[in-house]
Design a protein around this motif. Structure first.
Motif, mmCIF file in Angstrom:
data_model
loop_
_atom_site.group_PDB
_atom_site.id
_atom_site.type_symbol
_atom_site.label_atom_id
_atom_site.label_comp_id
_atom_site.label_asym_id
_atom_site.label_seq_id
_atom_site.Cartn_x
_atom_site.Cartn_y
_atom_site.Cartn_z
ATOM 1 N N HIS A 95 -14.754 1.974 11.543
ATOM 2 C CA HIS A 95 -15.806 1.686 10.477
ATOM 3 C C HIS A 95 -16.369 2.533 9.627
ATOM 4 O O HIS A 95 -16.501 2.415 8.429
ATOM 5 C CB HIS A 95 -17.106 0.769 10.950
ATOM 6 C CG HIS A 95 -17.723 0.072 10.156
ATOM 7 N ND1 HIS A 95 -17.119 -0.738 9.264
ATOM 8 C CD2 HIS A 95 -19.190 0.320 9.707
ATOM 9 C CE1 HIS A 95 -18.144 -1.208 8.302
ATOM 10 N NE2 HIS A 95 -19.159 -0.722 8.554
ATOM 11 N N GLY A 102 -15.162 -6.487 11.849
ATOM 12 C CA GLY A 102 -14.625 -7.500 12.665
ATOM 13 C C GLY A 102 -15.397 -8.399 13.879
ATOM 14 O O GLY A 102 -16.588 -7.942 14.186
ATOM 15 N N PHE A 149 -9.801 -9.771 10.631
ATOM 16 C CA PHE A 149 -10.745 -9.006 11.538
ATOM 17 C C PHE A 149 -11.988 -10.106 12.059
ATOM 18 O O PHE A 149 -12.300 -9.878 13.174
ATOM 19 C CB PHE A 149 -11.364 -7.926 10.582
ATOM 20 C CG PHE A 149 -10.577 -6.639 10.464
ATOM 21 C CD1 PHE A 149 -10.424 -5.723 11.289
ATOM 22 C CD2 PHE A 149 -9.848 -6.560 9.287
ATOM 23 C CE1 PHE A 149 -9.395 -4.597 11.216
ATOM 24 C CE2 PHE A 149 -8.985 -5.407 9.111
ATOM 25 C CZ PHE A 149 -8.934 -4.484 10.049
ATOM 26 N N MET A 176 -7.935 -12.506 15.961
ATOM 27 C CA MET A 176 -8.461 -11.255 15.447
ATOM 28 C C MET A 176 -7.425 -10.238 15.405
ATOM 29 O O MET A 176 -6.561 -10.332 16.140
ATOM 30 C CB MET A 176 -9.812 -10.897 16.260
ATOM 31 C CG MET A 176 -10.990 -11.340 16.101
ATOM 32 S SD MET A 176 -11.953 -11.833 17.589
ATOM 33 C CE MET A 176 -11.255 -13.025 18.267
ATOM 34 N N GLY A 178 -6.736 -5.658 14.872
ATOM 35 C CA GLY A 178 -7.460 -4.606 15.050
ATOM 36 C C GLY A 178 -7.078 -3.497 14.008
ATOM 37 O O GLY A 178 -6.430 -3.619 13.044
ATOM 38 N N ARG A 180 -10.567 -2.585 16.526
ATOM 39 C CA ARG A 180 -12.055 -3.091 16.482
ATOM 40 C C ARG A 180 -12.540 -2.213 17.597
ATOM 41 O O ARG A 180 -12.136 -2.019 18.693
ATOM 42 C CB ARG A 180 -12.035 -4.681 16.677
ATOM 43 C CG ARG A 180 -11.781 -5.415 15.300
ATOM 44 C CD ARG A 180 -11.452 -6.933 15.770
ATOM 45 N NE ARG A 180 -10.342 -7.225 16.721
ATOM 46 C CZ ARG A 180 -10.385 -7.638 17.719
ATOM 47 N NH1 ARG A 180 -11.593 -8.006 18.763
ATOM 48 N NH2 ARG A 180 -9.370 -8.012 18.593
ATOM 49 N N ASN A 193 -4.987 -7.357 20.782
ATOM 50 C CA ASN A 193 -5.696 -8.347 20.040
ATOM 51 C C ASN A 193 -5.684 -9.877 20.386
ATOM 52 O O ASN A 193 -5.783 -10.887 19.573
ATOM 53 C CB ASN A 193 -5.078 -8.261 18.454
ATOM 54 C CG ASN A 193 -5.682 -7.024 17.748
ATOM 55 O OD1 ASN A 193 -6.703 -6.409 17.986
ATOM 56 N ND2 ASN A 193 -4.624 -6.323 17.062
#
Length: 289
Positions: A95, A102, A149, A176, A178, A180, A193
């Motif tokens: 991030h 996400g 996400f 989802m 990634g 993440r 994921n």
């Protein structure tokens, strides 16, 4: 007398139009839902010793103190990630490069949250992530989900007290993508994921200005489902101020390949770790002497 009859006729026609357009039904439907309006901020469990509540489990400290139930493989990856962060890198915390938080991490609500409830969709809006939609229109899970996400969230309102008013929103999220993590320390979710996140969201019966989100994450990086309870406090100000946080604005961190670098105030690329090698410049001409 004529005026009275005319008024009555107008009222009758207006009522008929409302029924035809569904306005009356919509108003009645909206009254079934709880009041989650206003601005919500992450709150601290009053029994917790931790002051900020931005850890994934708000009742435990950050990083290793979270005691995440990781598999041996992902525990080893987590420790490599921590060593990289200690050396000045970002580890698995992507991030920092403005990759979206996400699910489920966005429900930590670092920046204030707004919840907008409609009969078919509940929207979760924050000033630090993409809007989240929870569909409550009775849809089934599709055979294929385009990964994102935030994933695809399907919810179901529950009238636990059977009084004609909904109190709880049960949600399941799938699909989802990634990478993440659970929090900034780099507790990573599995690369496959296949994450499934289940939530139970409701107001605290003892305090209508406290919202609780019981979150259970099922993921192949974990040895068991990881359940935590997030708490959010409603801002008492009826006209709160919202500040949008644009992650990419003035962000000096740059991800090149798998390595992160820093851009200084003069615009030059700099290492973030001692002894870090520069990126591969094979497509650039060498600077003349």
């Amino acid at each position: 007398m004529r005026f009275k009859n005319l008024t009555s006729s107008i009222a009758t026609v207006a009522a008929a139009l409302c029924v035809a357009s569904g306005i009356g039904t919509q108003a009645q439907d909206v009254s079934k839902y709880p009041d989650w309006s206003g601005q919500w901020k992450t709150a601290v469990n009053p029994t917790s010793q931790f002051a900020f509540g931005f850890n994934w489990d708000p009742d435990k400290g950050p990083g290793p103190a979270q005691q995440a139930p990781l598999t041996p493989e992902y525990q080893a990856r987590y420790e490599v990630n921590l060593a990289d962060q200690a050396a000045g890198g970002q580890g698995d915390e992507r991030h920092s490069y403005c990759i979206p938080l996400g699910m489920p991490r966005l429900m930590t609500v670092v920046y204030p949250m707004e919840i907008v409830i409609t009969p078919k969709t509940t929207y979760i809006l924050t000033d630090n992530s993409e809007p989240r939609r929870i569909f409550t229109d009775g849809r089934e899970w599709p055979k294929e989900i385009e990964p994102s996400f935030n994933g695809l969230s399907i919810g179901n309102w529950v009238d636990a007290d059977a009084n004609g008013h909904y109190a709880t929103l049960d949600v399941e999220t799938r699909g989802m993508k990634g990478p993440r993590t659970f929090e900034a320390s780099g507790i990573r979710l599995h690369d496959d994921n296949q994450t499934v996140v289940k939530e139970r969201i409701y107001l605290d019966k003892a305090d209508k200005n406290t919202l609780i989100d019981e979150i259970t994450t099922i993921d192949n990086a974990l040895t068991r489902p990881w359940a935590v309870a997030k708490r959010y406090a409603r801002n008492s100000n009826p006209t709160p101020i919202w500040h949008f946080n644009e992650c990419s604005e003035n962000n000096p961190l740059v991800l090149i390949g798998k390595e992160g670098y820093y851009v200084n105030g003069e615009g030059f690329l700099m290492p973030v770790k001692k002894g870090q090698q520069p990126p591969d410049l094979r497509y650039f001409k060498s600077a003349g002497k």
